[in-house]
Scaffold this active site. Sequence first.
Site, PDB file in Angstrom:
ATOM      1  N   CYS A 108       7.595  -2.811   3.728  1.00  0.00           N
ATOM      2  CA  CYS A 108       7.362  -3.632   2.536  1.00  0.00           C
ATOM      3  C   CYS A 108       6.510  -2.945   1.485  1.00  0.00           C
ATOM      4  O   CYS A 108       5.421  -2.467   1.774  1.00  0.00           O
ATOM      5  CB  CYS A 108       6.684  -4.934   2.935  1.00  0.00           C
ATOM      6  SG  CYS A 108       7.697  -5.950   4.000  1.00  0.00           S
ATOM      7  N   HIS A 109       7.037  -2.894   0.310  1.00  0.00           N
ATOM      8  CA  HIS A 109       6.294  -2.588  -0.903  1.00  0.00           C
ATOM      9  C   HIS A 109       6.735  -3.689  -1.862  1.00  0.00           C
ATOM     10  O   HIS A 109       7.788  -3.603  -2.471  1.00  0.00           O
ATOM     11  CB  HIS A 109       6.651  -1.208  -1.464  1.00  0.00           C
ATOM     12  CG  HIS A 109       6.244  -0.083  -0.578  1.00  0.00           C
ATOM     13  ND1 HIS A 109       4.927   0.222  -0.336  1.00  0.00           N
ATOM     14  CD2 HIS A 109       6.961   0.799   0.128  1.00  0.00           C
ATOM     15  CE1 HIS A 109       4.862   1.250   0.478  1.00  0.00           C
ATOM     16  NE2 HIS A 109       6.084   1.617   0.779  1.00  0.00           N
TER      17      HIS A 109
END
Length: 192
Positions: free
Chosen positions: A124-125
Site C-alpha cells: 500500500c501506498h
Amino acid sequence: MAWAVDTVNEIVNKTLRAGVILEKIMGPLSRGHLALRNTNPNDNSFVTFNYFKEPEDLRKCIEGMKTIIDVVNSDAYSKFRYKYMPVEALIDLMLALPLNRRRKHANVTFSLEQFCIDTVLTICHYHGGCRVGRVVDKGYRVPGIDSLRVVDGSTFYRTPGTNPQATVMMLGRHMGQRILHDGLLRGSKKKN
C-alpha cells in the site's frame, strides 16, 4: 503488508545473496470493497480485495511474469543470477517466501497463472483520495476553505509506479515554491 516485505527482506538477506523481482499490475481493473466496522478508528475495516476478478488483470500478470523470465534468462542478466539455478527453481523459491497468507499450489512452477494467484499481494501506498479537479483545484487548494491545500500522495490520479516518496517530496517542494512565489506576488501588489 509491511510485515511481508520485512519478512522477505530478512529471509533473503540472511539466506541468499539475492534480491526479489516482483511483477506489478499498473491500473488494475479489478476492484475490491472497503467498509468500516464501526466508528472506532482503532478497529480494522472489512476489506475484500477481489484480486484478478477481471481476467485482464491476470493476463497482465502472466505477461509480466513472462517478461521477467525472459530478463532473468537473458545474457545481459547472467552475471546477476545463480549460474546453476534455473528460473523454475527461482519461482519455487518465491513460493517459499511468506509473501501472503494464501495457500500455495504444487503446480505453480508449471503455471504462471497459478503463480500469480498464489503470490498476489498488496503493497500500500495510498493515493487518489483527494484528486485534483475533484477535491482540490489545480493549485491544490481545497475550495471553500481559505489557506488550506492538500499536497501529498492523495492527490495522485495513479500511483507513480514505484515508492512515491520522491514524487511526493518533489511535489511538496514545487508547491512550496509556488505558494511562496504567490505570497510574494500578493505582498508586492498590496504595496503598489
